[in-house]
Scaffold this active site. Structure first.
Site, short mmCIF file in Angstrom:
data_model
loop_
_atom_site.label_atom_id
_atom_site.label_comp_id
_atom_site.label_asym_id
_atom_site.label_seq_id
_atom_site.Cartn_x
_atom_site.Cartn_y
_atom_site.Cartn_z
N GLU B 210 0.81 -1.23 0.00
CA GLU B 210 0.00 0.00 0.00
C GLU B 210 0.84 1.27 0.00
O GLU B 210 0.57 2.21 -0.73
CB GLU B 210 -0.95 0.02 1.21
CG GLU B 210 -2.19 -0.84 1.06
CD GLU B 210 -1.95 -2.29 1.43
OE1 GLU B 210 -0.85 -2.60 1.93
OE2 GLU B 210 -2.86 -3.11 1.23
N HIS B 279 -10.11 -4.29 10.80
CA HIS B 279 -10.73 -4.19 9.48
C HIS B 279 -12.04 -3.39 9.50
O HIS B 279 -12.81 -3.48 8.55
CB HIS B 279 -11.03 -5.59 8.92
CG HIS B 279 -9.82 -6.32 8.43
ND1 HIS B 279 -8.86 -6.78 9.29
CD2 HIS B 279 -9.42 -6.68 7.19
CE1 HIS B 279 -7.92 -7.40 8.59
NE2 HIS B 279 -8.22 -7.34 7.31
#
Lengths: 344, 476
Positions: B210, B279
């Protein structure tokens, strides 16, 4: 905890050149004289910036490039229209070498409206779309992913332009550098990673910070070729740069050049540089100075006389003085600029 | 004893699915691990394996049946010597509806790979396909849509895909990059079909990296391309936040207006279902704090489409916050060649006079359902969908509060320094004299998201909490 490691070599008189051990090819009169002028411009500019910092005209952080001039000047000779340059915060030399106006750079250092960023970026954050200079980045290592993105754009557009992505031995330990190496190799992006190894990441010497001190090998696990280059010899830089840039232009993917160089000044203006001896600095200065090397060759080959070189010195000083003058008298940005350029 | 094979839940949020195919016939021997059927969810076709040994005695739900509820018996497996008549399974809860041709509907490419088993921590939970009827805004779907425009029903997922495809057709400097966006067709199938139409140069699968690919995207944008960077979820973008803020958001300013960064960072944000603390985070407040960023968080499919198109055209870095629960939900979308919704405009999603409820993204589901409940008690709430968090359209909010005198802000994120806090501060600054009660805030609770189903439910806002907050500010 004492870790015995061989110190990374101080740029030595026996140049590593471009990894082949041979003396670098001669550049000839015109190129050497141009290199001399460019390097001298950077040297004098930086000296002046240091002086102006001491006078309180330049604020914040100011990282000088003195000692490393051959790297950017040699690499600039390998570029063509449309190539991109990006670096970290020790960026004044990069900007001057790619042709940015010394007045605009100095006025940015003093935070004036005539600066490249209208005084809103400062020493570490300057850009020139026109000259292909993409900054000027203050976060150590961030420019490596960004420079890889510039190369991505070249690849996407299908041109043969190359991104020169500069970073130091300190940034070379950041994680995103390897994330970028991976993508650049995977997608065969035209990027030359230039690791300017000046032996100190701020105050931490290379062998205290790096498990692998040969940075030219840092791309091995991604199959990125790398060379160690005598970054104090502009001829060696140019030769290695030509090879790496050609590699990228021809679509073979990224290339790493470790430039063995040295900074004479502290990490920034506020660094007393107690982590190394005066003798160490003095030794490099007297034996390996990049400008003195060129000067010696110019005189030896009778490409110019002492008097002619003095004339060059005077011209360079005039340019720097003019930049200093401009950047001292140019007004600060209009207060309305506080709220401009946030979004388009 | 004959064993009932039950319709399996193939993800944390799946409540029903289509029985696409039986791969075994009645009378076939099956052993544990044999694939016996294929089940379609709204984004993947998954294989069902037998857990028990025996003979397939009876198929209770024929192939082609749509919307079979989880835990419905779908077949019977017999042990040796048992007879099919011994099977006494109840009829399926809902059957006999022919399966919709999902492939045609979503123009799914032929070779869409199937989703892997759910053990992978990075494999996203599946959206709640069962939520067929999200609360619909009552006002005109989009003030900018010409009257009489034909509306088509589509999911948020389809709207996002269409928006990207339309912009990629329009401008060849637009490309999409991210994890699993190309060959896998998108971890949430949002980029479905884009690889087939635009090829691997413009639909770029990245490694799991990322920080690195966010930086590569920003670099490409500085060089003049218009990247759409998909984060599998914004939870993973925390690794990339330096590039988003320091490189994307600040460069225009730091360059004195010379160098802009036209990039869209998009992906699901906030809580999905049962994926716990790492998450489930809502980043609305984080990004809306940053000068230089535009932050968009729509609710309806029409707004997702129109605002994503606007985001892609924007010369600025845009954080485009989606929501996994909303991906599978359907809304009317105007059938226009070029449906673009302006950034920075809130909308009155439901007019009312007694209390203003401000929400965005999934928060709108609580707000609209609460408004429905409140109406039964003769409290008429005006629901405002902020849609864009930065720049925030406080004018629309303030105008409404001047009318109602009361306000409740709903968000899934944490309360401290949240978007709700910002909205209430602005109301205090601009409509203090109009307020008849302090602004109420309904938010996610001040805890990391728990895994246990009951605790997770408690950690999120509820319709009841919104109703209670609205009644409190109305003193009714």
């Amino acid at each position: 905890m004492a870790i015995a490691k061989k110190a990374s070599p101080i740029p030595s008189a026996s140049p590593a050149t471009n990894g082949q051990g041979a003396a670098p090819p001669e550049l000839g009169k015109a190129v050497e004289l141009a290199a001399y002028r460019q390097m001298l411009l950077i040297r004098r500019f930086e000296e002046k910036a240091g002086q102006m910092y001491g006078m309180g005209l330049i604020g914040g952080f100011c990282h000088l490039y003195i000692g490393q001039e051959a790297v950017v000047v040699g690499m600039q000779m390998t570029l063509k229209e449309g190539d991109q340059i990006i670096t970290g915060y020790r960026d004044h030399g990069h900007m001057l070498s790619c042709g940015m106006d010394p007045k605009g750079v100095m006025a940015e250092l003093t935070g004036r409206r005539g600066g490249y960023s209208k005084g809103k970026g400062g020493s570490m954050h300057m850009f020139s779309v026109e000259k292909g200079f993409f900054g000027g980045h203050g976060i150590v290592g961030a420019q490596v992913s960004l420079g890889t993105g510039l190369a991505f754009a070249n690849h996407y557009r299908g041109n043969d332009n190359v991104s020169l992505t500069y970073f130091g031995d300190g940034a070379a330990n950041q994680g995103q550098v390897y994330e970028s190496f991976n993508m650049a190799a995977l997608w065969k992006l035209p990027v030359v990673y230039l690791i300017e190894n000046n032996r100190y990441a701020m105050g931490t010497s290379v062998n205290r910070a790096s498990a692998q001190t040969d940075f030219s090998k840092r791309g091995l696990s991604f199959n990125i070729p790398g060379d160690q280059v005598d970054g104090m010899d502009v001829r060696a830089v140019k030769a290695a740069g030509d090879k790496a840039v050609e590699w990228c232009r021809s679509g073979k993917g990224p290339y790493i050049l470790e430039m063995m160089t040295y900074r004479y000044r502290g990490h920034s203006m506020s660094d007393p540089a107690k982590y190394r001896t005066r003798e160490e600095v003095e030794k490099v200065r007297t034996e390996r100075d990049p400008i003195e090397q060129v000067r010696a060759r110019v005189i030896a080959n009778k490409w110019a006389s002492e008097d002619e070189l003095k004339k060059v010195d005077a011209e360079v000083r005039a340019i720097v003085n003019e930049a200093a003058e401009f950047s001292t008298n140019d007004p600060e940005p209009d207060v309305s600029e506080l709220y401009t350029d946030i979004v388009r | 004893m004959p064993i009932n094979v039950l319709m399996p839940a193939l993800s944390p949020t799946m409540e029903k699915g289509n029985l696409a195919k039986w791969t075994k016939s009645v009378g076939d021997k099956v052993k544990a691990g044999d694939v016996i059927a294929e089940i379609e969810t709204d984004k993947a076709t998954m294989e069902v394996e037998a857990v028990d040994e025996g003979t397939l005695g009876k198929i209770l739900v024929p192939e082609g049946t749509a919307d079979v509820a989880v835990n419905t018996p779908i077949a019977v497996i017999l042990s040796e010597g048992e007879d099919a008549s011994a099977a006494n399974a109840p009829a399926p809860a809902k059957a006999e509806t022919p399966a919709q041709d999902a492939k045609g509907k979503e123009s799914q490419p032929p070779a869409a790979p199937e989703a892997p088993a759910a053990e992978d921590a990075r494999k996203p939970a599946e959206p709640a396909s069962a939520v067929a009827n999200p609360p619909q805004p009552e006002a005109a779907p989009e003030p900018d849509v010409p009257e009489g425009t034909e509306m088509v029903t589509m999911t948020v997922r389809e709207a996002l895909r269409d928006a990207m495809a339309e912009e990629m057709r329009r401008d060849d400097t637009v490309f999409v990059m991210g994890e699993e966006v190309a060959e896998y067709q998108g971890a949430y199938k949002v980029t479905q079909g884009l690889l087939q139409e635009f090829g691997p140069k413009r639909v770029v699968d990245t490694p799991i990296t990322e920080h690195g690919f966010a930086g590569v995207g920003v670099g490409a944008a500085l060089a003049g391309l218009k990247p759409i960077v998909e984060f599998m979820t914004f939870n993973f973008a925390m690794q990339a936040i330096d590039q988003i803020i320091n490189s994307a958001a600040k460069t225009l300013y730091m360059s004195g207006g010379q160098m802009g960064c036209p990039i869209v960072f998009r992906g699901p944000n906030g809580a999905a279902a049962r994926v716990a603390a790492q998450h489930s985070q809502d980043y609305s407040a984080w990004y809306s704090h940053i000068p230089g960023l535009t932050v968009v968080a729509p609710y309806t499919a029409a707004d997702f489409k129109g605002l994503l198109k606007a985001a892609i055209r924007s010369p600025n870095p845009v954080i485009f916050l989606e929501n996994e629960i909303l991906y599978g939900q359907s809304f009317p979308v105007p059938k226009l060649d070029d449906h673009v919704v302006p950034i920075g405009k809130a909308k009155v999603a439901r007019p009312g006079k007694d209390v203003t409820i401000v929400a965005w993204s999934i928060g709108m589901t609580y707000a609209l359902k609460a408004a429905e409940e409140l109406a039964k008690k003769h409290i008429y709430a005006e629901v405002i969908d902020l849609r864009t968090l930065r720049p925030m359209d406080s004018e629309t909010v303030v105008e409404s509060v001047k009318k109602t005198g009361r306000c409740v802000v709903v968000e899934e994120g944490w309360q401290q320094s949240g978007v709700g806090a910002e909205v209430s501060a602005r109301i205090m600054e601009s409509a203090f004299d109009y307020l008849d009660a302090p602004v109420g805030r309904v938010s996610g609770k001040n805890v990391p998201m728990p895994y246990a189903a009951n605790l997770e439910k408690l950690a999120l806002p509820t319709v009841e909490e919104v109703v209670a907050a609205a009644r409190a500010v109305c003193y009714r």
